[in-house]
Design a protein around this motif. Structure first.
Motif, mmCIF file in Angstrom:
data_model
loop_
_atom_site.group_PDB
_atom_site.id
_atom_site.type_symbol
_atom_site.label_atom_id
_atom_site.label_comp_id
_atom_site.label_asym_id
_atom_site.label_seq_id
_atom_site.Cartn_x
_atom_site.Cartn_y
_atom_site.Cartn_z
ATOM 1 N N ASN A 125 19.611 -29.752 41.705
ATOM 2 C CA ASN A 125 19.476 -29.007 42.956
ATOM 3 C C ASN A 125 19.246 -29.887 44.180
ATOM 4 O O ASN A 125 19.090 -29.375 45.286
ATOM 5 C CB ASN A 125 18.328 -27.995 42.829
ATOM 6 N N ARG A 126 19.214 -31.211 43.959
ATOM 7 C CA ARG A 126 19.049 -32.170 45.055
ATOM 8 C C ARG A 126 17.793 -31.862 45.862
ATOM 9 O O ARG A 126 17.808 -31.739 47.077
ATOM 10 C CB ARG A 126 20.298 -32.196 45.917
ATOM 11 N N VAL A 127 16.683 -31.743 45.142
ATOM 12 C CA VAL A 127 15.375 -31.464 45.723
ATOM 13 C C VAL A 127 14.409 -32.523 45.191
ATOM 14 O O VAL A 127 14.381 -32.783 43.994
ATOM 15 C CB VAL A 127 14.866 -30.067 45.298
ATOM 16 N N ILE A 128 13.634 -33.122 46.095
ATOM 17 C CA ILE A 128 12.665 -34.135 45.684
ATOM 18 C C ILE A 128 11.272 -33.705 46.156
ATOM 19 O O ILE A 128 11.054 -33.531 47.361
ATOM 20 C CB ILE A 128 12.979 -35.517 46.323
ATOM 21 N N PRO A 129 10.315 -33.527 45.225
ATOM 22 C CA PRO A 129 8.943 -33.264 45.662
ATOM 23 C C PRO A 129 8.365 -34.547 46.271
ATOM 24 O O PRO A 129 8.508 -35.621 45.687
ATOM 25 C CB PRO A 129 8.202 -32.905 44.375
ATOM 26 N N ILE A 130 7.779 -34.429 47.451
ATOM 27 C CA ILE A 130 7.282 -35.640 48.114
ATOM 28 C C ILE A 130 5.755 -35.682 48.215
ATOM 29 O O ILE A 130 5.179 -36.757 48.305
ATOM 30 C CB ILE A 130 7.919 -35.822 49.516
ATOM 31 N N ARG A 131 5.117 -34.528 48.203
ATOM 32 C CA ARG A 131 3.655 -34.450 48.212
ATOM 33 C C ARG A 131 3.253 -33.172 47.498
ATOM 34 O O ARG A 131 3.948 -32.169 47.573
ATOM 35 C CB ARG A 131 3.107 -34.415 49.646
ATOM 36 N N LEU A 171 21.445 -37.103 53.590
ATOM 37 C CA LEU A 171 22.221 -36.944 52.354
ATOM 38 C C LEU A 171 22.155 -38.194 51.487
ATOM 39 O O LEU A 171 21.888 -38.117 50.299
ATOM 40 C CB LEU A 171 23.680 -36.627 52.703
ATOM 41 N N ALA A 172 22.378 -39.354 52.089
ATOM 42 C CA ALA A 172 22.422 -40.608 51.321
ATOM 43 C C ALA A 172 21.049 -40.959 50.767
ATOM 44 O O ALA A 172 20.935 -41.405 49.639
ATOM 45 C CB ALA A 172 22.949 -41.746 52.185
ATOM 46 N N LYS A 173 20.016 -40.742 51.547
ATOM 47 C CA LYS A 173 18.662 -41.083 51.082
ATOM 48 C C LYS A 173 18.295 -40.252 49.854
ATOM 49 O O LYS A 173 17.742 -40.761 48.893
ATOM 50 C CB LYS A 173 17.632 -40.844 52.192
ATOM 51 N N LEU A 174 18.626 -38.977 49.880
ATOM 52 C CA LEU A 174 18.293 -38.113 48.749
ATOM 53 C C LEU A 174 19.152 -38.457 47.535
ATOM 54 O O LEU A 174 18.671 -38.459 46.413
ATOM 55 C CB LEU A 174 18.486 -36.646 49.136
ATOM 56 N N THR A 175 20.404 -38.803 47.770
ATOM 57 C CA THR A 175 21.306 -39.156 46.676
ATOM 58 C C THR A 175 20.883 -40.462 46.021
ATOM 59 O O THR A 175 20.960 -40.606 44.814
ATOM 60 C CB THR A 175 22.751 -39.299 47.201
ATOM 61 N N ASN A 176 20.424 -41.420 46.827
ATOM 62 C CA ASN A 176 20.091 -42.736 46.302
ATOM 63 C C ASN A 176 18.658 -42.847 45.807
ATOM 64 O O ASN A 176 18.228 -43.912 45.425
ATOM 65 C CB ASN A 176 20.337 -43.796 47.388
ATOM 66 N N PHE A 177 17.932 -41.749 45.852
ATOM 67 C CA PHE A 177 16.524 -41.811 45.470
ATOM 68 C C PHE A 177 16.381 -42.100 43.991
ATOM 69 O O PHE A 177 17.017 -41.673 43.132
ATOM 70 C CB PHE A 177 15.794 -40.515 45.836
ATOM 71 N N SER A 236 5.990 -42.519 52.005
ATOM 72 C CA SER A 236 6.430 -41.173 52.380
ATOM 73 C C SER A 236 6.436 -40.226 51.189
ATOM 74 O O SER A 236 6.472 -39.016 51.349
ATOM 75 C CB SER A 236 7.812 -41.203 53.042
ATOM 76 N N ILE A 237 6.396 -40.784 49.986
ATOM 77 C CA ILE A 237 6.389 -39.967 48.777
ATOM 78 C C ILE A 237 5.162 -40.309 47.945
ATOM 79 O O ILE A 237 4.887 -41.475 47.670
ATOM 80 C CB ILE A 237 7.657 -40.206 47.933
ATOM 81 N N ASP A 238 4.462 -39.275 47.565
ATOM 82 C CA ASP A 238 3.370 -39.416 46.611
ATOM 83 C C ASP A 238 4.026 -39.349 45.232
ATOM 84 O O ASP A 238 4.502 -38.292 44.820
ATOM 85 C CB ASP A 238 2.364 -38.288 46.820
ATOM 86 N N LEU A 239 4.092 -40.489 44.546
ATOM 87 C CA LEU A 239 4.830 -40.561 43.286
ATOM 88 C C LEU A 239 4.327 -39.561 42.246
ATOM 89 O O LEU A 239 5.096 -39.093 41.410
ATOM 90 C CB LEU A 239 4.804 -41.980 42.731
ATOM 91 N N SER A 240 3.066 -39.198 42.314
ATOM 92 C CA SER A 240 2.557 -38.204 41.355
ATOM 93 C C SER A 240 3.192 -36.834 41.591
ATOM 94 O O SER A 240 3.252 -36.009 40.678
ATOM 95 C CB SER A 240 1.029 -38.113 41.432
ATOM 96 N N ALA A 241 3.688 -36.588 42.798
ATOM 97 C CA ALA A 241 4.343 -35.305 43.103
ATOM 98 C C ALA A 241 5.646 -35.142 42.323
ATOM 99 O O ALA A 241 6.080 -34.023 42.057
ATOM 100 C CB ALA A 241 4.614 -35.183 44.603
ATOM 101 N N LEU A 242 6.260 -36.254 41.956
ATOM 102 C CA LEU A 242 7.533 -36.197 41.235
ATOM 103 C C LEU A 242 7.397 -35.473 39.897
ATOM 104 O O LEU A 242 8.367 -34.958 39.364
ATOM 105 C CB LEU A 242 8.099 -37.604 41.021
#
Length: 143
Positions: free
Chosen positions: A94-100, A137-143, A77-83
């Motif tokens: 800011n609790r934002v994760i780039p995924i693609r 919430l938990a998924k983003l926090t535990n990422f 679900s996440i393209d690690l290069s997007a990180l």
């Protein structure tokens, strides 16, 4: 459980849940008091007391803000290069994760409506069109 939702965002989400009919005023008052006394976050307390399930919160936010839900714990679900598209400090703060990410667009996962205010900042940082998705919430926090 420590979701780490900032106090202002937690109040905004809780008020939204009351308005949406998913949480009563009494439950909110009880959770707010317990949260203040126990030094725990408001969202943690609401979920811990069983007043509402985290998936219900995510679904309600998704419907209200017309954002698709993304499960960031799913394999692929996440393209690690997007990180690498955003500074780590910015993502954590800011609790934002780039995924693609492509040359023209970036997809980001957020967990709270206040993060939508960051879209223009992300656009400036990346010089790309920003597509926001909601994650639990938990998924983003535990990422």
């Amino acid at each position: 459980m420590n979701l780490g939702v900032p106090a202002e965002s937690a109040k905004q989400i809780a008020t939204f849940l009351v308005g949406y009919g998913l949480l009563t005023e009494d439950q909110l008052v009880h959770a707010t008091n317990a949260s203040n006394e126990g030094g725990k976050g408001l969202m943690d307390t609401i979920i811990e007391f069983g007043f509402i399930d985290e998936q219900v919160i995510t679904k309600a936010l998704s419907e209200t803000y017309e954002l698709d839900i993304v499960n960031i714990s799913d394999e692929g679900s996440i393209d690690l290069s997007a990180l690498n598209s955003l500074p780590k400090k910015f993502m954590v703060g800011n609790r934002v994760i780039p995924i693609r990410s492509t040359d023209a667009e970036i997809d980001v996962a957020i967990s709270e409506p206040s993060a939508l205010n960051l879209v223009s900042g992300i656009r400036l940082l990346t010089d790309k069109k920003v597509n926001a998705y909601i994650a639990s919430l938990a998924k983003l926090t535990n990422f």
